[in-house]
Every structure is written in structure tokens, then in C-alpha cells.
Write an enzyme that holds these catalytic residues in place. Structure first.
Site, mmCIF file in Angstrom:
data_model
loop_
_atom_site.group_PDB
_atom_site.id
_atom_site.type_symbol
_atom_site.label_atom_id
_atom_site.label_comp_id
_atom_site.label_asym_id
_atom_site.label_seq_id
_atom_site.Cartn_x
_atom_site.Cartn_y
_atom_site.Cartn_z
ATOM 1 C CD GLU A 1 32.261 43.150 27.305
ATOM 2 O OE1 GLU A 1 33.008 42.286 26.814
ATOM 3 O OE2 GLU A 1 31.168 42.894 27.806
ATOM 4 C CB CYS B 1 28.795 49.209 32.918
ATOM 5 S SG CYS B 1 30.225 48.312 33.504
ATOM 6 C CB CYS C 1 42.309 44.244 34.111
ATOM 7 S SG CYS C 1 42.377 44.690 35.865
ATOM 8 C CB CYS D 1 40.169 39.190 39.952
ATOM 9 S SG CYS D 1 40.614 40.676 40.855
ATOM 10 C CB CYS E 1 37.753 39.231 36.483
ATOM 11 S SG CYS E 1 37.391 40.673 35.468
ATOM 12 N N GLY F 1 39.152 46.806 33.380
ATOM 13 C CA GLY F 1 40.189 47.655 33.964
ATOM 14 C C GLY F 1 39.971 47.953 35.424
ATOM 15 C CD GLU F 2 41.266 48.871 40.494
ATOM 16 O OE1 GLU F 2 40.459 47.951 40.653
ATOM 17 O OE2 GLU F 2 41.131 49.990 41.040
ATOM 18 C CB SER G 1 33.852 49.187 41.019
ATOM 19 O OG SER G 1 34.017 47.927 41.621
ATOM 20 C CB SER H 1 35.964 44.124 44.098
ATOM 21 O OG SER H 1 35.369 44.922 43.102
ATOM 22 C CG LEU H 2 35.281 42.425 51.212
ATOM 23 C CD1 LEU H 2 36.579 43.146 51.544
ATOM 24 C CD2 LEU H 2 34.227 42.704 52.285
ATOM 25 C CG HIS H 3 34.822 39.530 45.382
ATOM 26 N ND1 HIS H 3 33.528 39.959 45.185
ATOM 27 C CD2 HIS H 3 35.557 40.111 44.382
ATOM 28 C CE1 HIS H 3 33.476 40.743 44.105
ATOM 29 N NE2 HIS H 3 34.688 40.861 43.615
ATOM 30 C CG ASN I 1 27.822 37.291 35.414
ATOM 31 O OD1 ASN I 1 26.727 36.875 35.076
ATOM 32 N ND2 ASN I 1 28.011 38.483 35.948
ATOM 33 C CB CYS J 1 31.911 40.227 34.004
ATOM 34 S SG CYS J 1 30.770 40.668 35.303
HETATM 35 N N1 SAH Z 1 38.590 46.620 38.733
HETATM 36 C C1 SAH Z 1 37.386 47.079 39.375
HETATM 37 C C2 SAH Z 1 36.191 47.028 38.438
HETATM 38 C C3 SAH Z 1 35.941 45.639 37.991
HETATM 39 S S1 SAH Z 1 34.421 44.999 37.510
HETATM 40 C C4 SAH Z 1 37.118 46.252 40.596
HETATM 41 O O1 SAH Z 1 37.831 45.300 40.833
HETATM 42 O O2 SAH Z 1 36.224 46.601 41.359
HETATM 43 C C5 SAH Z 1 33.188 45.312 38.639
HETATM 44 C C6 SAH Z 1 32.832 44.171 39.604
HETATM 45 O O3 SAH Z 1 32.530 42.944 38.961
HETATM 46 C C7 SAH Z 1 33.928 43.885 40.593
HETATM 47 O O4 SAH Z 1 33.369 43.780 41.869
HETATM 48 C C8 SAH Z 1 34.448 42.544 40.132
HETATM 49 O O5 SAH Z 1 35.090 41.874 41.174
HETATM 50 C C9 SAH Z 1 33.184 41.888 39.656
HETATM 51 N N2 SAH Z 1 33.364 40.779 38.728
HETATM 52 C C10 SAH Z 1 34.316 40.595 37.799
HETATM 53 N N3 SAH Z 1 34.118 39.457 37.129
HETATM 54 C C11 SAH Z 1 33.009 38.902 37.638
HETATM 55 C C12 SAH Z 1 32.283 37.726 37.356
HETATM 56 N N4 SAH Z 1 32.679 36.873 36.412
HETATM 57 N N5 SAH Z 1 31.159 37.481 38.063
HETATM 58 C C13 SAH Z 1 30.740 38.325 39.015
HETATM 59 N N6 SAH Z 1 31.378 39.456 39.337
HETATM 60 C C14 SAH Z 1 32.512 39.744 38.651
#
Ligand code: SAH
Length: 345
Positions: A88, A101, A108, A112, A115, A160-161, A192, A215-217, A291, A334
Site C-alpha cells: 500500500e 509514502c 518486513c 517491531c 507495526c 519494509g525496512e 526511514s 525510528s528511535l521510540h 496508530n 501504517c
Molecule cells: N522500516 C522503516 C520504515 C517503517 S514505517 C523504519 O523502521 O523506520 C515509518 C515509521 O512509522 C517508523 O518510524 C515506524 O516505527 C513507524 N510506525 C510503524 N507502525 C506504527 C504505528 N502503528 N503507529 C505509529 N508509528 C508507526
């Protein structure tokens, strides 16, 4: 599976046309047509050339299966690949242009916990032409005029990564910036990553200065590992060092994505951790309210909580923004659009 025509840059297409004994101008003609999102049957070349190309090559690697438009203008796409896989994409409208996007893999393998794209693991990598064609078909759906393209900016934030499919992503970055084609330059592209450190160094060295987004989190390795398995392989310290190297090499400031998960990473102590870690660095923090994914039990935060967290970061001297939520009425953020499609099938 056949080879994909859109994997080829203009020079490679010229070689192919010459190897087939065709007149050289056919290469540019084909290339221009393909970059307008056309199939071979829609490009005015001799029938025997069409037939010979289609024997070996797929010319429609991405088809729009379904699209939804939000009241705020956001467009969501469900794409079908030639082998039947589904991915998508989203087109987001901003004052300065439209950002698409795109996905870099089907599924993937990063795992995570928040995700939706990783729920069923990695199916396969996308080729560079499959990544590019997501943009070609969206441009084409908006008229396909190469002078006035619908897509002006790209974020590699679909499924995907990107750094787990490094070679194809690199070819994509080279091809998408070709002036005679789609012509979107590196500074309008954000990549990203969950933090595959060696590939961050590699990307810095090839000097395609895309905006690097991490993507730190979480700020600690233990905290990060709770939702991101990759944290067991590369530490936050290693990621920061790689980011600094990226900045030295490209002059581009880097961005941290931080998805706010209730009870997990958005208390005062987490804000303090971020400030301590990032203060004074040439970076920006992008906050997103999680999300919620149906299959996972992680919960999002209220808008108030998110603004409070943002306020703490700003007070601490960080450059930070809260990403506005768009396209809410058409759902499927997402990877959730694909997930619900697959469930219904
Ligand atoms: N694999 C890459 C791209 C992924 S998606 C990465 O990890 O960066 C892009 C961003 O959306 C990333 O920061 C990911 O951590 C975040 N993401 C994925 N699922 C999410 C969700 N359900 N809610 C909020 N952010 C999300």
C-alpha cells in the site's frame, strides 16, 4: 518472474535497445513513456520491438487495485504486484507539494511490536523498478505529465525496512533522481530506518544526501528492545555515532521518529532521556501518536498527552514537532489497509 523494465535506467535501456539491433532513439522514447507510467502497448514503438521486450520483461510491475481519498485530500492506494502480492501507499498533500509514502518490501522481518507491516514477516524485497513504479502509477493517475508531476516528495516509510533491501533501494534512489525521468532529488526524499547501523555508514559514503530518519521510540537499549528486536543488535549509542557520520558526510541534519505509546515511552522521564541524549545535536524529533494496530495491545496517547510531551522537549531545547494526523476518515495507517484487505480475501 520476468525481469522488470522499470528496473532499468536510461543508459541500461540504451544498451538493451542496441543489443536488440533497434534504432538508438527508441531507448529515449521508451524511457520517457515508462517514466510517464505507460505500458509498452501505450508507447508508439514497432510491434516487433514490443513483442521482443515483453518476452523477457514485465512492463506493468505495479497496478492500482483500489484508492481512497480523504476529505483532507490524502489519497491511499492499494497496489497489486505482478506476482499477486499486495502493498500500500499514501499520497499526502502539503502546501509545498505532495509527498508519497512508498514501500520497499512486501512485509518486513524487523518485528517491531507496534507495526502492522511486520505481522506476517518478510515476503520478499521489492526491486528498484517496483519501488519506482509506485510513484509512476500515482503520477499517471494524476495525468502523467512529466513537466508537472503530482508527486514532488518521497518518504520511504511504507512497508519494509529500506536498509534491509539496500541495493535495490540505492538503485531506486539513483533512478528516481534522473533529470530526464521522474527527477525527484535526494533532498526531497526521506529514508526511514529502524537503525541498521552498517548501512547508515554505507549510505553516507555513496553521497546521495537523502534526509535520514531514524525510528528511535525509546532512548535506552533495554527500553527500545521491548518493542524493537533490532535494538538487541545495534545500540542507541552506535546509531547516534552513525548519524553524526551521516551529518559530517552529507551536511544533512537527521530526524528521529518517536511514536508515542501509552505507558511505554511518553512520561516525563522519557522526555528527559530524549533531551539528555539529543540536546545540541543537529537533529529534529518527529512525534507521532501511535496508530493502534488491531492485532497488538499497545495503546496510543491522547492529543493532550502528545502536546504535553512535545512541550517538555521544546522546553528542554530540542527541535521537535507533533505530526498532524491526516486521512483519519479513510483509516488504514501504517500497513493496516493491506492487513484488512488480506483478511477479507
Ligand atoms: N522500516 C522503516 C520504515 C517503517 S514505517 C523504519 O523502521 O523506520 C515509518 C515509521 O512509522 C517508523 O518510524 C515506524 O516505527 C513507524 N510506525 C510503524 N507502525 C506504527 C504505528 N502503528 N503507529 C505509529 N508509528 C508507526
Amino acid at each position: 518472474m520476468k525481469k522488470i523494465l522499470q528496473d532499468l535506467g536510461l543508459a541500461e535501456l540504451e544498451n538493451l535497445i542496441s543489443a536488440l539491433g533497434e534504432k538508438p532513439f527508441r531507448a529515449k522514447q521508451l524511457y520517457t513513456g515508462l517514466m510517464q507510467g505507460k505500458k509498452i502497448s501505450q508507447i508508439n514503438v514497432p510491434a516487433n520491438l514490443r513483442t521482443r521486450l515483453l518476452e523477457d520483461y514485465e512492463d506493468e510491475p505495479i497496478r492500482i487495485l483500489n484508492s481512497l481519498t480523504s476529505s483532507d485530500g490524502t489519497e491511499k492506494y492499494l497496489f497489486a504486484l505482478a506476482d499477486g502480492n499486495i502493498i500500500e501507499g499514501v499520497l499526502m498533500k502539503y502546501k509545498y507539494g505532495n509527498t508519497q509514502c512508498v514501500s520497499t518490501q512486501v512485509g518486513c522481518r524487523m518485528g517491531c511490536k507496534f507495526c502492522a507491516s511486520t505481522l506476517n514477516g518478510l515476503v520478499r524485497n521489492l526491486s528498484s523498478g517496483e519501488i519506482l513504479s509506485q510513484i509512476l502509477v500515482v503520477n499517471a493517475a494524476h495525468g502523467g505529465n512529466l513537466e508537472k508531476r503530482a508527486v514532488t516528495n518521497i518518504v520511504l516509510m511504507g512497508s519494509g525496512e529500506p536498509l534491509d533491501n539496500y541495493d535495490n533501494v540505492l538503485t531506486f534512489l539513483k533512478n528516481v533522481s534522473a533529470p530526464c525521468g521522474v527527477n525527484i532529488s535526494a533532498r526531497n526524499i526521506s529514508l526511514s530506518t529502524c537503525g541498521i547501523v552498517p548501512k547508515i555508514y554505507a549510505l553516507a559514503d555513496v553521497q546521495i544526501p537523502v534526509n535520514l530518519t531514524i525510528s528511535l521510540h525509546q532512548t535506552t537499549d533495554e527500553g527500545r528492545a521491548r518493542t524493537m528486536p533490532i535494538a538487541k543488535k545495534y545500540t542507541v549509542a552506535e546509531i547516534l555515532k552513525a548519524c553524526e557520520y551521516y551529518f559530517e558526510k552529507t551536511g544533512r541534519r537527521y530526524i528521529f521518529e518517536y511514536s508515542l505509546i501509552n505507558g511505554e515511552n511518553c512520561d516525563k522521564e522519557h522526555a528527559e532521556g530524549l533531551i539528555k541524549l539529543l540536546k545540541g545535536k543537529p537533529c529534529h524529533v518527529n512525534l507521532i501518536r501511535l496508530n493502534e494496530v488491531e492485532e497488538r495491545d499497545l495503546k496510543t496517547v491522547t492529543e493532550n498527552q502528545a502536546y504535553r510531551f512535545l512541550g517538555l522537549l521544546e522546553k528542554g531545547g530540542l527541535s521537535a514537532t507533533l505530526r498532524r494526523q491526516i486521512g483519519v476518515d479513510i483509516g488504514g495507517a501504517c500497513g493496516q489497509l493491506r492487513a484488512s484487505y488480506l483478511k477479507n480475501e
